[in-house]
Design a protein around this motif. Structure first.
Motif, short mmCIF file in Angstrom:
data_model
loop_
_atom_site.label_atom_id
_atom_site.label_comp_id
_atom_site.label_asym_id
_atom_site.label_seq_id
_atom_site.Cartn_x
_atom_site.Cartn_y
_atom_site.Cartn_z
N ALA A 77 0.84 -1.20 0.00
CA ALA A 77 0.00 0.00 0.00
C ALA A 77 0.88 1.26 0.00
N ASN A 78 1.98 1.22 0.73
CA ASN A 78 2.89 2.38 0.78
C ASN A 78 3.59 2.60 -0.56
N VAL A 79 3.99 1.51 -1.22
CA VAL A 79 4.58 1.63 -2.55
C VAL A 79 3.55 2.20 -3.52
N ARG A 80 2.33 1.67 -3.47
CA ARG A 80 1.26 2.14 -4.36
C ARG A 80 0.98 3.64 -4.16
N ALA A 81 1.00 4.10 -2.92
CA ALA A 81 0.74 5.52 -2.64
C ALA A 81 1.76 6.41 -3.34
N ILE A 82 3.02 5.99 -3.37
CA ILE A 82 4.06 6.78 -4.03
C ILE A 82 3.90 6.70 -5.55
N LEU A 83 3.59 5.50 -6.05
CA LEU A 83 3.34 5.38 -7.49
C LEU A 83 2.23 6.34 -7.91
N GLU A 84 1.13 6.33 -7.18
CA GLU A 84 -0.01 7.19 -7.52
C GLU A 84 0.34 8.67 -7.39
N GLU A 85 1.14 9.02 -6.40
CA GLU A 85 1.58 10.40 -6.23
C GLU A 85 2.36 10.88 -7.46
N GLY A 86 3.07 9.95 -8.09
CA GLY A 86 3.85 10.28 -9.28
C GLY A 86 3.12 10.03 -10.59
N GLY A 87 1.82 9.69 -10.52
CA GLY A 87 1.04 9.49 -11.72
C GLY A 87 1.19 8.10 -12.34
N ALA A 88 1.64 7.14 -11.55
CA ALA A 88 1.85 5.78 -12.05
C ALA A 88 0.88 4.80 -11.37
N SER A 89 0.86 3.60 -11.91
CA SER A 89 0.07 2.51 -11.32
C SER A 89 0.93 1.25 -11.35
N TRP A 90 0.39 0.16 -10.82
CA TRP A 90 1.11 -1.11 -10.85
C TRP A 90 1.43 -1.54 -12.28
N GLU A 91 0.59 -1.18 -13.23
CA GLU A 91 0.83 -1.54 -14.63
C GLU A 91 2.11 -0.90 -15.17
N ASP A 92 2.54 0.21 -14.59
CA ASP A 92 3.74 0.91 -15.04
C ASP A 92 5.02 0.35 -14.42
N VAL A 93 4.88 -0.51 -13.42
CA VAL A 93 6.04 -1.02 -12.69
C VAL A 93 6.76 -2.08 -13.52
N MET A 94 8.05 -1.85 -13.71
CA MET A 94 8.90 -2.77 -14.45
C MET A 94 9.63 -3.74 -13.53
#
Length: 134
Positions: free
Chosen positions: A62-79
């Motif tokens: 959840a904490n990783v996801r919060a940072i992704l979302e803050e930067g305009g990303a989602s799990w789909e963008d994670v490499m």
């Protein structure tokens, strides 16, 4: 030249040293290692979500996801995800929690590395992520 932007969601306190929870530059977003601390509350020190690997893993994600979302990303963008465990005996349990969490959430799973490390007392898992936005 593309500007580099530090990312700190409202759920996070200021880092304990001179680093950012996440950084975005252009279409690249790097999430710093996150642990299973509960969302920030005024006056409460950083507190683990609980003593179990399940509680800490779900909160860490959840904490990783919060940072992704803050930067305009989602799990789909994670490499790439890197998982840091304190106990080799937690590998199978973490995999089960991880698979359950991502089931149906992403079309193509990110690459992943898992290593074993020492973390501060009471912390069982840390996860970082690299995302590339379209």
């Amino acid at each position: 030249m593309t500007e580099k932007t530090a990312l700190t969601p409202k759920t996070h306190t200021a880092p304990p040293a001179k680093f950012s929870h996440g950084v975005r530059k252009g279409n690249i977003l790097q999430v710093a290692g996150q642990v299973g601390f509960l969302p920030a509350e005024e006056g409460r020190p950083p507190t683990p979500a609980g003593p179990t690997l399940r509680e800490q893993t779900l909160q860490t994600l959840a904490n990783v996801r919060a940072i992704l979302e803050e930067g305009g990303a989602s799990w789909e963008d994670v490499m790439m995800l890197r998982v840091y465990l304190t106990d080799v005996d937690h590998f199978a349990e973490m995999n089960a929690i991880y698979n359950e969490y991502f089931e149906g959430l992403v079309e193509v799973p990110a690459a992943r590395t898992t290593v074993y490390v020492g973390l501060p007392a009471g912390l069982l898992i840390e996860i970082d992520a690299l995302a590339v936005l379209g």
